[in-house]
Write a protein that holds these residues in place. Sequence first.
Motif, short mmCIF file in Angstrom:
data_model
loop_
_atom_site.label_atom_id
_atom_site.label_comp_id
_atom_site.label_asym_id
_atom_site.label_seq_id
_atom_site.Cartn_x
_atom_site.Cartn_y
_atom_site.Cartn_z
N PRO A 196 0.81 -1.23 0.00
CA PRO A 196 0.00 0.00 0.00
C PRO A 196 0.83 1.27 0.00
N THR A 197 2.04 1.20 0.58
CA THR A 197 2.91 2.38 0.54
C THR A 197 3.32 2.69 -0.89
N GLY A 198 3.65 1.64 -1.66
CA GLY A 198 3.99 1.86 -3.07
C GLY A 198 2.83 2.42 -3.85
N ILE A 199 1.63 1.89 -3.62
CA ILE A 199 0.45 2.39 -4.32
C ILE A 199 0.19 3.85 -3.95
N ALA A 200 0.30 4.16 -2.66
CA ALA A 200 0.04 5.52 -2.21
C ALA A 200 1.04 6.51 -2.80
N LEU B 288 8.40 10.10 -11.57
CA LEU B 288 9.21 9.91 -10.36
C LEU B 288 8.40 9.19 -9.29
N GLY B 289 7.11 9.56 -9.16
CA GLY B 289 6.25 8.88 -8.20
C GLY B 289 6.03 7.42 -8.56
N VAL B 290 5.89 7.14 -9.86
CA VAL B 290 5.71 5.74 -10.29
C VAL B 290 6.96 4.92 -9.97
N LEU B 291 8.13 5.49 -10.25
CA LEU B 291 9.38 4.77 -9.96
C LEU B 291 9.53 4.53 -8.46
N ALA B 292 9.23 5.55 -7.66
CA ALA B 292 9.36 5.40 -6.21
C ALA B 292 8.38 4.36 -5.68
N LEU C 171 7.07 1.79 -7.39
CA LEU C 171 7.50 0.47 -7.82
C LEU C 171 8.69 -0.03 -7.01
N ALA C 172 9.49 0.89 -6.49
CA ALA C 172 10.61 0.50 -5.64
C ALA C 172 10.14 -0.18 -4.35
N PHE C 173 8.91 0.06 -3.97
CA PHE C 173 8.32 -0.65 -2.82
C PHE C 173 7.60 -1.92 -3.26
N ILE C 174 6.83 -1.81 -4.35
CA ILE C 174 5.94 -2.91 -4.74
C ILE C 174 6.71 -4.10 -5.30
N ILE C 175 7.67 -3.85 -6.20
CA ILE C 175 8.36 -4.96 -6.85
C ILE C 175 9.18 -5.78 -5.86
N PRO C 176 10.02 -5.17 -5.00
CA PRO C 176 10.74 -6.00 -4.01
C PRO C 176 9.80 -6.75 -3.08
N ALA C 177 8.68 -6.12 -2.72
CA ALA C 177 7.72 -6.81 -1.84
C ALA C 177 7.15 -8.04 -2.52
N GLY C 178 6.84 -7.91 -3.80
CA GLY C 178 6.32 -9.06 -4.54
C GLY C 178 7.35 -10.17 -4.69
N MET C 179 8.59 -9.80 -4.94
CA MET C 179 9.66 -10.80 -5.06
C MET C 179 9.91 -11.49 -3.73
N VAL D 136 -3.96 8.63 0.61
CA VAL D 136 -4.09 8.22 2.02
C VAL D 136 -5.20 7.19 2.18
N GLY D 137 -6.34 7.43 1.53
CA GLY D 137 -7.44 6.49 1.61
C GLY D 137 -7.09 5.13 1.03
N ALA D 138 -6.38 5.15 -0.10
CA ALA D 138 -5.97 3.88 -0.72
C ALA D 138 -5.03 3.11 0.20
N TRP D 139 -4.12 3.82 0.88
CA TRP D 139 -3.21 3.14 1.81
C TRP D 139 -3.99 2.45 2.93
N LEU D 140 -4.96 3.17 3.50
CA LEU D 140 -5.74 2.60 4.60
C LEU D 140 -6.50 1.37 4.15
N ILE D 141 -7.17 1.46 3.00
CA ILE D 141 -8.00 0.35 2.54
C ILE D 141 -7.15 -0.86 2.18
N VAL D 142 -6.09 -0.65 1.40
CA VAL D 142 -5.26 -1.77 0.95
C VAL D 142 -4.52 -2.39 2.13
N HIS D 143 -4.01 -1.55 3.02
CA HIS D 143 -3.24 -2.07 4.16
C HIS D 143 -4.10 -2.98 5.03
#
Length: 342
Positions: A101-105, A138-142, A144-152, A220-227
Amino acid sequence: MSFRDNLQHLRAMRNMTQEQLAMLLGVSRQSVTKWEAERAYPEMDKLLKLCDIFDCTLDDLVKGDLTARPTARPAATVPQGAPQDVCGYDEHMRRFARKVPTGIAIIVLGAGIGSLFEGQRVLPFANPDALFMGILLLGVLAGLAFIIPAGMEHSAFQKAHPYIEDFYTAEDKSAAGRRLACGVVGGVGVIFVGVMGLLLTEDGPHGNLAASALIMLAAVGAWLIVHFALMYNRTNVAEYNKSVADDLELEEIANLTVEEEYKAALLQKKRHSQKVGAVCAVIMLAATAVGLLLLFAPLFGGQNIDDVDWESGGSTYFWLAWPIGALLCGVAAILMNAFRKE
């Protein structure tokens, strides 16, 4: 001595049940039973874990005689009573529920910040949307830097622990459900505040600022819901065990050290997922062909490319082929899942 004899002796010396050893290794009790009956053999990573648990070498465990050797230190044991989290599952899933959710947010937040600078030129000769696109990317790259390692990391955890015994109590699951309800209400509430702010100021001088604030609040809302959704899903251990088939290849599933019935179910689910994926791929390829055909339809009628009016005719609606194709994929997946033989 055989591996079976060594394993039975070491387990008996520690007064360790098959269930306890299985929990330490992240496998089912049936797997340990098959090892000791010489109807199956553990994989190398499980052998190395056994060596660490019983403080012995791989050669001694597989080919040596450990029945007369005193133990240098007590091996890891599992307390009697209710199942325990001995594989670090809960900690892993909590970390996963923070990173995704941090990556999505961050991605959504980048769009919100970038919209503040939409239409502003950095340099006189620069594109007016260059700054907006730069912040967005820049936001997309940042993110993905959370989402991709988490998925791996999650995929690696599933390969190391394809089977987890459910250790959550009814109270744990009930509490996670209550937190999910609060998270959804809080997330929707935050987004609602942003929507109301936009409606109240959209015709005023601060309309652009309100739109940006809405996007930021949506992050912020997306982070709360997904988390909180992921935190709730972590307590559904049975679903985790089933999801192994989605993230592992057929060869990896076939090599899992689990009971044959469970492995067969995973293989069946994986093959079904591949069939659904193949059908969707065919549908999207057909949609692409139709879309390109509509786009270049005027050329097939004999018109010169310089004389084609791309704003009229069949080419106007060529893009509809892809959303229709995606809709058909969803329908096909629903029907295939509904009529799948269990």
